[in-house]
Design a protein around this motif. Structure first.
Motif, short mmCIF file in Angstrom:
data_model
loop_
_atom_site.label_atom_id
_atom_site.label_comp_id
_atom_site.label_asym_id
_atom_site.label_seq_id
_atom_site.Cartn_x
_atom_site.Cartn_y
_atom_site.Cartn_z
N LYS A 146 0.82 -1.19 0.06
CA LYS A 146 -0.10 0.15 0.13
C LYS A 146 0.81 1.18 -0.08
N PHE A 147 2.29 1.06 0.25
CA PHE A 147 2.99 2.48 0.22
C PHE A 147 3.95 2.29 -1.18
N LEU A 148 3.55 1.59 -1.89
CA LEU A 148 3.99 1.75 -3.38
C LEU A 148 3.33 3.05 -4.15
N ARG A 149 4.03 3.70 -4.73
CA ARG A 149 3.37 4.65 -5.51
C ARG A 149 2.63 4.20 -6.80
N SER A 150 2.41 5.06 -7.47
CA SER A 150 1.42 4.67 -8.92
C SER A 150 2.38 3.87 -9.61
N PRO A 151 1.60 3.02 -10.47
CA PRO A 151 2.34 2.17 -11.65
C PRO A 151 3.16 3.11 -12.66
N ARG A 152 2.75 4.47 -12.68
CA ARG A 152 3.61 5.18 -13.44
C ARG A 152 4.55 5.95 -12.87
N ALA A 153 4.72 5.97 -11.60
CA ALA A 153 5.75 6.32 -10.73
C ALA A 153 6.58 5.46 -10.58
N GLU A 154 6.27 4.07 -10.17
CA GLU A 154 7.23 3.12 -10.14
C GLU A 154 7.79 2.86 -11.50
N TYR A 155 7.39 2.78 -12.66
CA TYR A 155 7.81 2.56 -13.81
C TYR A 155 8.91 3.72 -14.13
N ALA A 156 8.92 4.73 -13.82
CA ALA A 156 9.65 5.81 -13.95
C ALA A 156 10.97 5.59 -13.20
N ALA A 157 10.73 5.27 -11.99
CA ALA A 157 12.06 4.54 -10.95
C ALA A 157 12.77 3.56 -11.84
N SER A 158 12.05 2.64 -12.19
CA SER A 158 12.32 1.52 -12.84
C SER A 158 13.23 2.07 -14.08
N LEU A 159 12.65 2.86 -14.96
CA LEU A 159 13.40 3.18 -16.03
C LEU A 159 14.85 3.89 -15.96
N ASP A 160 14.68 4.56 -14.70
CA ASP A 160 15.78 5.43 -14.33
C ASP A 160 16.99 4.40 -13.94
N VAL A 161 16.68 3.37 -13.18
CA VAL A 161 17.61 2.45 -12.89
C VAL A 161 18.30 1.63 -14.00
N MET A 162 17.27 1.57 -15.04
CA MET A 162 17.88 0.80 -16.21
C MET A 162 18.68 1.80 -17.09
N LYS A 163 18.52 3.01 -17.24
CA LYS A 163 19.39 3.88 -17.86
C LYS A 163 20.66 4.15 -17.23
N ARG A 164 20.71 4.15 -16.01
CA ARG A 164 21.96 4.27 -15.37
C ARG A 164 22.89 3.04 -15.42
N LEU A 165 22.13 1.80 -15.45
CA LEU A 165 22.97 0.64 -15.72
C LEU A 165 23.41 0.62 -17.02
N ALA A 166 22.68 0.97 -18.14
CA ALA A 166 23.21 0.90 -19.48
C ALA A 166 24.07 2.12 -19.64
N MET A 167 24.12 3.05 -18.94
CA MET A 167 25.14 3.85 -19.30
C MET A 167 26.56 3.24 -18.66
N ALA A 168 26.44 2.62 -17.48
CA ALA A 168 27.74 2.01 -16.67
C ALA A 168 28.32 0.93 -17.90
N ARG A 169 27.60 0.18 -18.71
CA ARG A 169 28.01 -0.85 -19.53
C ARG A 169 27.76 -0.63 -20.99
N PRO A 170 28.49 0.30 -21.62
CA PRO A 170 28.05 0.60 -23.07
C PRO A 170 28.43 -0.28 -23.94
N ASP A 171 29.00 -1.63 -23.25
CA ASP A 171 29.45 -2.62 -24.54
C ASP A 171 28.31 -3.66 -24.37
#
Length: 593
Positions: free
Chosen positions: A138-163
């Protein structure tokens, strides 16, 4: 530590990276609350390894006891039992040359295992996260907000490994896809802003075994929030306060306080010089020598930005170009007044203020205070109705010789218009001169101090007592900048000399602003950074103001000095000092393209 879908996704993708994957595909549903699926082509796991990965006590999975020498993003399977205890997890994996195996765990209980058909690698599905833990769900945010957080995580990991090639899909729609074997700057620009590639500088700096790389946006290429700052330590995305503070210090006096740079910095540190286990999610780190790291980041960024010279974000905004609207040609006035031709472009009111320099020499001592003053200004006949021009004493210089072109006039007594080889350059004279004065003061400080000019009659500036106390405590440092002050009672200071570069400025306003700046200093700032604040405040008061008519010689002198001065592409507050309207943009305005 599983706090939300984004944290679970981070752990799963880091495991895939540690497994040597070259392609990682992510599927999400409901922001990651309903489904997280991560598929990789890594080394895979055998059935015994899968069972061990789902056991608790992560450190027991290390091959030896050298916990301070861990170079992977996590202990293999460190977070898998935590995720499996609050969701339904399906783990499938296959080692090359062997058969695949699957294991299903539902909220901590193994419900099924056996052979599985899949290519070499691993596929993990996490469904119904926190479905049986309502207090957490019940303390999770809206699906849109959770997706935004997940997308930010993926972008950072993708930047860390351009290979590595990454793809992310959410509710059946592809969010992003990047190919493997890209360069670092190319990967960063593709995941942030394509314009970053041409509005940034490369960072490459090494000191005492530490290596700093990445890209740093020009100060004029900034954002209103700090969400576009990507920091990595040994390939691990972090949000460390020390690094963020160093970043802020590096851009000090080049950005307004409410603006933030766009950067992606990669710091490589020997494993024994950094502790990555000070935070459950490993988003913070602790350095053995934090002062060395902070100084290295500030020095590395400053050096890279110094090499940018007078660069700025060159293209004007679309909104600015949109102010030019096409209209039908106007008919000549029946009375014969005016210029007698129609305009294909609606002139703005500012164009009526188009003006060249004044033909008469300025009074003694009123010339532009950066040492370039025209020594000859002959008189001439009455100018045309809408413009004044200075007669040429020598042949007009060619614009191809200079990056910022040659001055052709002045608009609204504020903006210099110059013609360059590849377009039209507009310069904010106050913003540009403000930066030049600051850089001169910095050079003078490094060479032994700023020259001062004594006042014939000392001026008394009244302030509140705390303000006087702050100025009195910094009197020695201010003296190095040519500002000689002393206490004059509980509520005033006496100003005996000012920096010679400032000329006839408003002493009261200068001292008042300095007192305010000293009050806002962060105690963590180094002495050099505090002095930079002081120099920037003085430079603002000592620069040529908007509304000042300049001669062609003065305008060209300003342009030439900008071309050889570091950071002249932005003023002390981060605003651009010049923009360029390319020939192609001009042709579009007149319908030629």
């Amino acid at each position: 530590m599983v706090e939300r879908p984004a944290s679970a996704l981070k752990e799963l993708v880091e495991n895939a990276i540690d497994a040597g994957a070259t392609r990682i595909a992510v599927k999400l549903s409901g922001g990651g609350t309903d489904l997280i699926e991560v598929t990789d082509d890594g080394c895979g796991m055998s059935p015994p390894e899968m069972a061990l990965a789902l056991e608790r006590h992560a450190t027991s999975k290390l091959p030896d006891d050298e916990i301070d020498q861990v170079t992977t993003l996590g202990f293999r399977g460190e977070a898998l039992p935590s995720i499996a205890s609050v969701a339904r997890m399906s783990l499938e994996s296959r080692v090359r040359g062997a058969e695949g195996w699957h294991r299903i765990v539902d909220n901590g209980e193994v419900v099924s295992e056996g052979p599985a058909a899949l290519p070499p690698g691993t596929r993990i599905r996490v469904e119904s996260l926190f479905a049986r833990v309502p207090a957490r769900r019940k303390f999770l945010r809206s699906p849109r907000a959770e997706y935004a957080a997940s997308l930010d995580v993926m972008k950072r990991l993708a930047m860390a490994r351009p290979d590595i090639a990454f793809s992310v899909e959410h509710d059946g729609r592809k969010a992003f896809h990047v190919q493997g074997n890209e360069s670092g700057p190319e990967r960063v620009a593709g995941l942030t802003d394509r314009a970053l590639a041409e509005n940034s500088v490369a960072v490459d700096f090494e000191r005492e075994g530490l290596v700093l790389g990445g890209v740093a946006g020009l100060p004029t290429f900034n954002r209103g929030v700090a969400d576009h700052q990507y920091l990595f330590v040994n390939g691990r995305p972090v949000k460390d306060r020390l690094l963020i503070g160093a970043l802020r210090g590096a851009y000090a006096e080049m950005l307004a306080r409410d603006r933030h740079p766009v950067v992606a910095l990669f710091l490589d540190v020997p494993p024994d010089q950094v502790d990555v286990n000070v935070h459950p999610a490993k988003t913070e780190v602790r350095f053995r020598d934090p002062a060395l790291v902070r100084g290295m980041i500030v020095s590395g960024l400053r050096r890279a930005l110094d090499e940018a010279g007078h660069r700025s974000v060159q293209r004007p905004s679309e909104a600015a170009l949109g102010m030019w609207t096409s209209e039908a040609p106007a008919s000549p006035s029946p009375s014969g007044e005016g210029l007698g031709w129609g305009s294909a472009v609606s002139p703005s009111p500012a164009l009526d203020l188009w003006t060249g320099p004044t033909p008469n020499p300025s009074p003694e001592g009123e010339g532009l205070r950066y040492g370039y003053v025209s020594d000859r200004r002959p008189s001439f006949s009455a100018p045309p109705p809408l413009a004044r021009a200075e007669p040429a004493i020598a042949p007009v210089p060619q614009s191809v010789q200079h990056p910022l072109g040659v001055a052709r006039g002045q608009v609204a007594k504020t903006y210099i218009v110059a013609e360059a080889e590849d377009g039209l350059v507009l310069v904010d004279q106050h913003a540009a001169h403000e930066r030049l004065v600051l850089e001169r003061m910095r050079r003078a400080m490094s060479e032994g101090g700023v020259a001062s000019q004594g006042l014939l009659v000392p001026e008394v500036v009244e302030l509140d007592e705390p303000g006087c106390d702050r100025l009195e405590a910094r009197a020695g440092e201010l003296s190095d900048f040519g500002l000689d002050i002393e206490r004059f009672g509980p509520h005033a200071v006496l100003v005996r000399a000012v920096p010679a570069a400032l000329g006839k400025g408003d002493v009261h306003a200068l001292v008042t602003d300095l007192a305010d700046e000293l009050a806002s200093f962060d105690e963590a700032l180094s002495l050099k950074e505090k002095l930079d604040h002081v120099a920037a405040t003085m430079a603002c008061h000592g620069s040529v103001r908007a509304g000042r008519v300049l001669s062609v010689a003065e305008m060209n002198a300003l342009l030439r000095e900008m071309e050889v001065t570091p950071h002249s592409g932005q003023c002390n507050h981060g605003r651009p000092t010049w923009v360029k309207l390319a020939h192609g943009d001009i042709e579009k305005l007149f319908g030629r393209k």
